[in-house]
Motif scaffolding. Structure first.
Motif, PDB file in Angstrom:
ATOM      1  N   PHE A  17       0.874  -1.173   0.000  1.00  0.00           N
ATOM      2  CA  PHE A  17       0.000   0.000   0.000  1.00  0.00           C
ATOM      3  C   PHE A  17       0.905   1.215   0.000  1.00  0.00           C
ATOM      4  CE2 PHE A  17      -3.061  -3.076   1.333  1.00  0.00           C
ATOM      5  CZ  PHE A  17      -4.258  -2.590   0.846  1.00  0.00           C
ATOM      6  N   VAL A  64       2.042  -5.170   3.066  1.00  0.00           N
ATOM      7  CA  VAL A  64       1.032  -6.103   3.602  1.00  0.00           C
ATOM      8  C   VAL A  64       1.302  -7.543   3.162  1.00  0.00           C
ATOM      9  CG1 VAL A  64      -0.749  -4.363   3.952  1.00  0.00           C
ATOM     10  CG2 VAL A  64      -0.647  -5.549   1.791  1.00  0.00           C
ATOM     11  N   GLU A  78      -2.473 -14.460  12.669  1.00  0.00           N
ATOM     12  CA  GLU A  78      -3.328 -13.510  13.397  1.00  0.00           C
ATOM     13  C   GLU A  78      -3.947 -12.477  12.465  1.00  0.00           C
ATOM     14  OE1 GLU A  78      -1.252 -12.358  17.527  1.00  0.00           O
ATOM     15  OE2 GLU A  78       0.089 -12.662  15.847  1.00  0.00           O
ATOM     16  N   SER A  79      -4.954 -11.800  12.990  1.00  0.00           N
ATOM     17  CA  SER A  79      -5.629 -10.744  12.246  1.00  0.00           C
ATOM     18  C   SER A  79      -4.618  -9.688  11.781  1.00  0.00           C
ATOM     19  CB  SER A  79      -6.669 -10.112  13.178  1.00  0.00           C
ATOM     20  OG  SER A  79      -7.366  -9.141  12.480  1.00  0.00           O
ATOM     21  N   GLY A  80      -4.694  -9.319  10.511  1.00  0.00           N
ATOM     22  CA  GLY A  80      -3.827  -8.260   9.989  1.00  0.00           C
ATOM     23  C   GLY A  80      -2.507  -8.751   9.409  1.00  0.00           C
ATOM     24  N   CYS A  81      -2.287 -10.076   9.366  1.00  0.00           N
ATOM     25  CA  CYS A  81      -0.976 -10.565   8.883  1.00  0.00           C
ATOM     26  C   CYS A  81      -0.902 -10.610   7.360  1.00  0.00           C
ATOM     27  CB  CYS A  81      -0.632 -11.915   9.494  1.00  0.00           C
ATOM     28  SG  CYS A  81      -1.651 -13.255   8.898  1.00  0.00           S
ATOM     29  N   GLY A  82      -2.027 -10.382   6.668  1.00  0.00           N
ATOM     30  CA  GLY A  82      -1.966 -10.312   5.205  1.00  0.00           C
ATOM     31  C   GLY A  82      -2.614 -11.481   4.484  1.00  0.00           C
ATOM     32  N   LYS A  83      -3.425 -12.251   5.199  1.00  0.00           N
ATOM     33  CA  LYS A  83      -4.059 -13.423   4.577  1.00  0.00           C
ATOM     34  C   LYS A  83      -5.023 -13.005   3.468  1.00  0.00           C
ATOM     35  CE  LYS A  83      -5.909 -14.831   8.521  1.00  0.00           C
ATOM     36  NZ  LYS A  83      -5.516 -13.741   9.442  1.00  0.00           N
ATOM     37  N   SER A  84      -5.913 -12.068   3.791  1.00  0.00           N
ATOM     38  CA  SER A  84      -6.902 -11.648   2.784  1.00  0.00           C
ATOM     39  C   SER A  84      -6.228 -10.936   1.619  1.00  0.00           C
ATOM     40  CB  SER A  84      -7.951 -10.737   3.407  1.00  0.00           C
ATOM     41  OG  SER A  84      -8.717 -11.467   4.330  1.00  0.00           O
ATOM     42  N   MET A  85      -5.205 -10.139   1.912  1.00  0.00           N
ATOM     43  CA  MET A  85      -4.518  -9.431   0.822  1.00  0.00           C
ATOM     44  C   MET A  85      -3.828 -10.428  -0.112  1.00  0.00           C
ATOM     45  SD  MET A  85      -5.218  -6.357   0.810  1.00  0.00           S
ATOM     46  CE  MET A  85      -6.347  -5.577   1.933  1.00  0.00           C
ATOM     47  N   GLU A 104      -7.505  -0.248  -3.797  1.00  0.00           N
ATOM     48  CA  GLU A 104      -6.635   0.940  -3.827  1.00  0.00           C
ATOM     49  C   GLU A 104      -6.321   1.369  -2.396  1.00  0.00           C
ATOM     50  OE1 GLU A 104      -5.501   3.079  -6.311  1.00  0.00           O
ATOM     51  OE2 GLU A 104      -6.112   1.676  -7.874  1.00  0.00           O
ATOM     52  N   PRO A 105      -5.175   1.929  -2.088  1.00  0.00           N
ATOM     53  CA  PRO A 105      -4.022   2.136  -2.953  1.00  0.00           C
ATOM     54  C   PRO A 105      -3.056   0.941  -2.975  1.00  0.00           C
ATOM     55  CG  PRO A 105      -3.611   3.143  -0.828  1.00  0.00           C
ATOM     56  CD  PRO A 105      -4.929   2.426  -0.709  1.00  0.00           C
ATOM     57  N   GLU A 120     -11.923 -17.343   5.533  1.00  0.00           N
ATOM     58  CA  GLU A 120     -12.687 -17.428   6.785  1.00  0.00           C
ATOM     59  C   GLU A 120     -14.148 -17.763   6.498  1.00  0.00           C
ATOM     60  OE1 GLU A 120     -11.179 -16.865   9.734  1.00  0.00           O
ATOM     61  OE2 GLU A 120      -9.530 -15.458   9.399  1.00  0.00           O
ATOM     62  N   PRO A 146       2.093  -2.905   9.011  1.00  0.00           N
ATOM     63  CA  PRO A 146       2.872  -3.119   7.777  1.00  0.00           C
ATOM     64  C   PRO A 146       3.695  -1.898   7.377  1.00  0.00           C
ATOM     65  CG  PRO A 146       0.480  -3.233   7.355  1.00  0.00           C
ATOM     66  CD  PRO A 146       0.649  -3.033   8.816  1.00  0.00           C
ATOM     67  N   PHE A 147       3.438  -0.770   8.031  1.00  0.00           N
ATOM     68  CA  PHE A 147       4.196   0.442   7.706  1.00  0.00           C
ATOM     69  C   PHE A 147       5.508   0.533   8.504  1.00  0.00           C
ATOM     70  CE2 PHE A 147      -0.029   1.328   6.218  1.00  0.00           C
ATOM     71  CZ  PHE A 147       0.193   2.035   5.043  1.00  0.00           C
TER      72      PHE A 147
END
Ligand SMILES: Nc1ncnc2c1ncn2[C@@H]1O[C@H](COP(=O)(O)OP(=O)(O)OP(=O)(O)O)[C@@H](O)[C@H]1O
Ligand SMILES: [Mg+2]
Length: 336
Positions: free
Chosen positions: A15, A24, A43-50, A61-62, A181, A279-280
C-alpha cells in the motif's frame, strides 16, 4: 506425483501512501497442488486476505502488486487485463468470503442468483440454468431445494446462506476455491457441517482449496498442508500433521500454545505477548523478534530467510531453528 495448480513466487503487495509504504504481503512463495487443501493461518492483519485478493487481482486501492508472479497452470495472472481476469474468476478460481451476505443480493431469490452466476459463465438457457441451480442447492445439502430456490436470502439461516454461497462458487466447476474465513460467522456445529461439506465437494469435484483462517482447529480439520503467515511473510510451511506434531517457528508454537488442546489435561493457556507490527513499520531484522522468546542480537539485525529442511518437507524462517544441516534457502524475501 503432485501436479502444480497455482504457483506464487516472490509476491509483494504494498500500500503506497503519503505516510509511507505498507508491506502487507512481503515476499510470499506458495504452491497449491491440484486437488489439495492448503491452509493459510495467522493472526488478524498478517496479510491473509490481501494474499487471496492478490491472486484474484482484486487488491483495493491504494494497494498494488509490486513484485512477483502468480501462475495458474503456468499462466501468470499478474500480467492479465481486467477482462481476462473476469474470465478466470468464476471459471477457474472462485472465492467464498467470511460473511455470506457480502456475496448475496438481498432482493433476488437464491435460485435466480445461482442461475445468473451459471449463465454468466456458460452459454445455457434460463430454464437449464434454473434446473442446474436446484441441483447445486441439493449438492450443498439444502433440504427441499425446489422450495428454497424461490426464497430470498433473508428467509434462510446463516448456515444455509453460506451453503448458497458455496453453491454459487462451485457452479462453474473451479479448479481452485479460495475460502477466506468461510465459517467464522457461523456457530461451531454449523461450522463443522460446512467444513465437512467443503471436503466432500472437493473430493467429488477434484478441486483445490486455499483455506484462509485464523483458527488452528479449522486447519487441523480441513487442511493437507499449511503456511503460517506473520506480518506479510510466511514463517513456516509444512504438512498439517507435522505442524501439529512438531511446530518449529516460535510464532507457530505461540499460536498452538494459545489454543485449547483436545485429549490432553489442560495446562494453562499462554496467550502470546505483544501484537503484530503495522505493515508500515520498517524492519531490518526478523519481524517477530520483539515478541519472540528466543530472540538474540542477530534476530534484530538480520532478516532470516525461509529455509527448506529434509528434502523440502518443511520450511522455517528462523535463525534459531537448526534441526538439520541440510537446510536450503528458498526465500525471495532476502532479495528485498
Ligand atoms: N486500504 C488499506 N490501506 C492500508 N492498509 C490496509 C488496507 N486494507 C488493509 N490494510 C492492511 O493490510 C494488512 C493486511 O490485511 P489483511 O486484511 O490481509 O489481514 P488478514 O490477515 O486477512 O486479517 P483478518 O484475520 O483480520 O482478516 C493489515 O495490516 C491491514 O491493516
Ligand atoms: Mg482477512
Amino acid at each position: 506425483m503432485k501436479e502444480t495448480l497455482l504457483e506464487i513466487e516472490g509476491l509483494k503487495t504494498h500500500f503506497i501512501t503519503k505516510k509511507g509504504t505498507g508491506r502487507v504481503v512481503d515476499g510470499i512463495d506458495l504452491t497449491v497442488y491440484k486437488g489439495e487443501t492448503l491452509g493459510i493461518v495467522g493472526e488478524s492483519g498478517c496479510g491473509k486476505s490481501m494474499t487471496s485478493l492478490s491472486i484474484l487481482q482484486l487488491v483495493p486501492e491504494p494497494g498494488k502488486i509490486v513484485a512477483g508472479s502468480i501462475k495458474l497452470n503456468g499462466d501468470d495472472l499478474v500480467t492479465k487485463t481486467e477482462k481476462q481476469m473476469q474470465a478466470i474468476r468464476g471459471n477457474h478460481i472462485s472465492m467464498i468470503f467470511q460473511e455470506p451476505m457480502t456475496s448475496l443480493n438481498p432482493v433476488i431469490t437464491v435460485g435466480e442468483q445461482i442461475a445468473e452466476t451459471i449463465r454468466a459463465h456458460q452459454p445455457i438457457s434460463r430454464k437449464e440454468a434454473r434446473i442446474k441451480s436446484i441441483e447445486m442447492l441439493r449438492l450443498v445439502g439444502i433440504p427441499s431445494p425446489e422450495e428454497r430456490a424461490k426464497q430470498e436470502p433473508y428467509q434462510l439461516s446463516g448456515g444455509m446462506r453460506q451453503r448458497v454461497v458455496i453453491a454459487m462458487a462451485l457452479a462453474c466447476n473451479p479448479e481452485l476455491l479460495i475460502a477466506d474465513e468461510p465459517t467464522t460467522a457461523l456457530d461451531v456445529t454449523i461450522q463443522s457441517q460446512i467444513i465437512k461439506l467443503m471436503k466432500d465437494l472437493q473430493k467429488e469435484l477434484n478441486m483445490a482449496v486455499l483455506f484462509i483462517t485464523h483458527d488452528l482447529g479449522v486447519v487441523a480439520e480441513s487442511c493437507d498442508r499449511v503456511a503460517v503467515m506473520y506480518a506479510g511473510e510466511i514463517v513456516e510451511k509444512s504438512t498439517t500433521e507435522e505442524l501439529f506434531r512438531k511446530p518449529k517457528h516460535p510464532y507457530t508454537k505461540g499460536l498452538l500454545d494459545s489454543i485449547p488442546k483436545i485429549n490432553e489435561v489442560q495446562e494453562e493457556l499462554t496467550p502470546m505477548k505483544g501484537s503484530i507490527p503495522s505493515p508500515f513499520t520498517e524492519h531490518s531484522g526478523c519481524k517477530f523478534a520483539d515478541r519472540c522468546p528466543l530472540a538474540t542480537d542477530i534476530c534484530f539485525e538480520q532478516h532470516p530467510s525461509l529455509v527448506a529442511y529434509e528434502n523440502d518437507s518443511y520450511q522455517v524462517r528462523c535463525f534459531h531453528y537448526n534441526e538439520s544441516t541440510s537446510g536450503k534457502d528458498v526465500g525471495h524475501a532476502k532479495q528485498s
